[in-house]
Scaffold this active site. Structure first.
Site, PDB file in Angstrom:
ATOM      1  CE  LYS A 208     -27.160 -42.586  30.971  1.00 13.47           C
ATOM      2  NZ  LYS A 208     -26.021 -41.986  30.300  1.00 13.47           N
ATOM      3  CG  ASN A 209     -23.673 -44.936  30.645  1.00 14.98           C
ATOM      4  OD1 ASN A 209     -24.503 -44.280  30.002  1.00 14.98           O
ATOM      5  ND2 ASN A 209     -23.036 -44.432  31.681  1.00 14.98           N
TER       6      ASN A 209
ATOM      7  NE  ARG B 157     -20.012 -35.668  26.294  1.00 15.45           N
ATOM      8  CZ  ARG B 157     -19.174 -35.065  25.450  1.00 15.45           C
ATOM      9  NH1 ARG B 157     -19.525 -33.933  24.895  1.00 15.45           N
ATOM     10  NH2 ARG B 157     -18.024 -35.588  25.145  1.00 15.45           N
TER      11      ARG B 157
ATOM     12  CB  CYS C 196     -20.984 -32.133  29.050  1.00 19.10           C
ATOM     13  SG  CYS C 196     -21.600 -33.242  30.277  1.00 19.10           S
TER      14      CYS C 196
ATOM     15  NE  ARG D 297     -18.439 -36.174  29.173  1.00 20.26           N
ATOM     16  CZ  ARG D 297     -19.569 -36.860  29.357  1.00 20.26           C
ATOM     17  NH1 ARG D 297     -20.663 -36.236  29.680  1.00 20.26           N
ATOM     18  NH2 ARG D 297     -19.594 -38.154  29.136  1.00 20.26           N
TER      19      ARG D 297
ATOM     20  CE  LYS E  92      -7.908 -38.102  30.729  1.00 18.98           C
ATOM     21  NZ  LYS E  92      -8.036 -36.673  30.795  1.00 18.98           N
TER      22      LYS E  92
ATOM     23  CB  SER F  94     -11.300 -42.560  26.822  1.00 15.18           C
ATOM     24  OG  SER F  94     -12.534 -42.315  26.129  1.00 15.18           O
ATOM     25  CB  VAL F  95     -15.986 -45.236  28.986  1.00 11.45           C
ATOM     26  CG1 VAL F  95     -17.204 -46.045  28.569  1.00 11.45           C
ATOM     27  CG2 VAL F  95     -15.569 -45.593  30.410  1.00 11.45           C
TER      28      VAL F  95
ATOM     29  CG  ASP G 212     -21.228 -42.042  35.758  1.00 13.96           C
ATOM     30  OD1 ASP G 212     -21.385 -42.836  34.820  1.00 13.96           O
ATOM     31  OD2 ASP G 212     -20.646 -40.949  35.633  1.00 13.96           O
TER      32      ASP G 212
ATOM     33  CB  ILE H 219     -13.368 -39.338  36.021  1.00 12.30           C
ATOM     34  CG1 ILE H 219     -12.990 -40.610  36.782  1.00 12.30           C
ATOM     35  CG2 ILE H 219     -13.756 -39.627  34.577  1.00 12.30           C
ATOM     36  CD1 ILE H 219     -11.893 -41.441  36.164  1.00 12.30           C
TER      37      ILE H 219
ATOM     38  NE  ARG I  33     -28.895 -36.929  28.982  1.00 15.09           N
ATOM     39  CZ  ARG I  33     -27.595 -36.788  29.270  1.00 15.09           C
ATOM     40  NH1 ARG I  33     -27.213 -35.783  30.020  1.00 15.09           N
ATOM     41  NH2 ARG I  33     -26.702 -37.619  28.803  1.00 15.09           N
TER      42      ARG I  33
END
Ligand code: EPZ
Length: 417
Positions: free
Chosen positions: A22-23, A94, A118, A123, A163, A165-166, A307, A329, A399
């Site tokens: 998904k990501n 998001r 969230c 976030r 920082k 951040s994905v 996750d 995180i 989701r």
């Protein structure tokens, strides 16, 4: 509201094929905004967030054909997409913020809803917005919307993320592909989903050079081409089912994966005395009744993933001795603890640290899911609990997990209120 009824005492065994990530799918879908050529994306997970992102693209004018049966999306964007991403689509997903970079880079203007709240933390998106401003965008936030413009287009520059951040790495990487000149990104996230995004961007003609462990250089281009891309496997889904098999003393073959990508998780579970045999594109997991306690800190890739933290916590309740988890995180990612306590788990929280006492007997209860990964942790707890568990608010599960009932072989009734 749908509920899941989970009967405890089941072993997770047999073959479990892992779906696409998904990501990885979400940023790749956002990146298709850059090109007006035909794009085919294969191995996509049929989960709600991907359907929402596909809806967002069609809402702004993309021609999107999603085939659930073939797990494939065909996209043809024209060169006149709308540059407005509405709140009603971003409030539940998001990752919709990832259309900001490509819309701004391609059209010089974008109005994108601030992402919805969230439960796992505030976030913020300051890293995304500050980087775009550095690339020449004018940005203001008004009435819950980000209103951005870059009349002369975005221009390449040096961006050092303060920082890791994905999402910020993905958003700016995609924007940089269509900006003037060279953009040098430093202190980037290096998740496998970002590597997959880079593979896709290169396939459509973007010029990206990975110049160091967390450094990426991008040379802006204006012409892009069509491409077909197969999304990588979902490493979090794989980790979830490995833990499920370990937890229930089952024996499962987890297929369609690359074990090298989840070596941190496999090594950690080996230390907990979970036996895992690694093959080229699958692993075999042997559950164990003698789980060893361990101390874990969540970190950006290649560290242990946040996750998977909630799912690991359930395994820790079965371990011999006391385990700890330090969540580095997100500031509020222990929402599942109160529900696990209601099932009999003995867990103490000290700020961002959890202390999990092993050999807790879990009992079925009526519980509530709060976010995607917490909800799957509660499914795992239901698998080992005595009697049955009723899980509320299971829309969180949809989701991010395909067919969890089938893969977990749990006899569930989706109960209406
Ligand atoms: C991505 O979220 C994933 N989502 C998350 O998975 C994952 O937990 C997270 O990365 C960390 O690995 C998707 O890929 C769609 P971040 P993202 O930016 O990009 C702070 C799931 O369950 N931060 O790496 O939003 C932030 O608050 C989801 O699939 C800022 O301060 O995560 C967090 O503390 C949950 N300012 C930290 O950085 C910013 O502008 C890491 O967040 C952006 C982030």
């Amino acid at each position: 509201m749908e509920k899941l009824e989970i009967k405890g005492g089941r072993k997770i065994s047999g073959t479990i094929p892992i779906s696409g990530s998904k990501n990885a799918t979400l940023p790749i879908l956002a990146a298709t905004i850059l090109t007006d050529k035909k794009i085919i994306i294969k191995n996509i997970p049929i989960v709600r967030d991907v359907q929402t992102m596909a809806l967002l693209l069609s809402t702004i004018g993309s021609n999107v054909k999603l085939s659930q049966k073939n797990k494939k999306i065909e996209i043809i964007n024209n060169n006149k997409l709308k540059t407005f991403a509405p709140y009603n689509l971003l409030k539940t997903m998001r990752a919709g913020i990832l259309v900001l970079g490509p819309l701004l880079a391609k059209y010089g203007v974008a109005k994108v809803s601030l992402p919805g709240g969230c439960s796992i933390g505030s976030r913020p998106i300051d890293l995304h917005l500050n980087a775009l401003k550095k690339m020449g965008a004018r940005i203001k936030v008004k009435n819950g919307y980000i209103i951005a413009s870059a009349k002369k287009g975005l221009r390449g520059c040096l961006i050092k993320f303060p920082k890791i951040s994905v999402g910020a790495t993905e958003n700016i990487l995609i924007a940089a592909c269509f900006s003037k000149g060279i953009t040098k990104l430093r202190n980037c996230a290096t998740e496998p989903e970002i590597k997959d995004l880079i593979q896709f961007l290169k396939k459509i003609g973007c010029r990206i050079i990975q110049s160091g462990k967390r450094s990426i250089n991008v040379i802006g281009v204006k012409k892009l081409k069509s491409a077909t891309h197969k999304v990588i496997f979902d490493r979090i889904e794989a980790g979830t089912y490995i833990i499920a098999a370990a937890l229930t003393n089952g024996r499962a073959k987890i297929t369609d994966i690359d074990p090298k990508i989840i070596s941190t998780e496999i090594n950690l579970l080996n230390k907990m005395k979970v036996k895992i045999i690694k093959k080229k594109n699958h692993i075999i997991v042997f559950g164990s009744k003698k789980i060893k306690s361990i101390n874990v800190t969540t970190k950006p890739y290649p560290g242990f993933p946040t996750d998977l933290q909630a799912q690991l916590m359930v395994l820790m309740t079965m371990a011999n001795g006391i385990s700890t988890i330090k969540e580095n995180i997100f500031e509020n990612r222990f929402m599942h603890v109160s529900e696990l306590r209601r099932m009999g788990a003995h867990i103490q929280i000290f700020g961002n640290k959890a202390k999990i006492y092993g050999k807790s007997k879990l009992y079925g209860a009526e519980i509530m899911a709060t976010d995607l990964r917490a909800s799957v942790c509660l499914v795992l707890a239901g698998l080992v609990a005595k009697e049955k568990t009723i899980l509320n608010r299971i829309y969180h599960l949809d989701r991010g997990y395909e067919k969890i009932e089938k893969n977990c072989q749990i006899v569930v009734q989706k109960l209406e209120d």
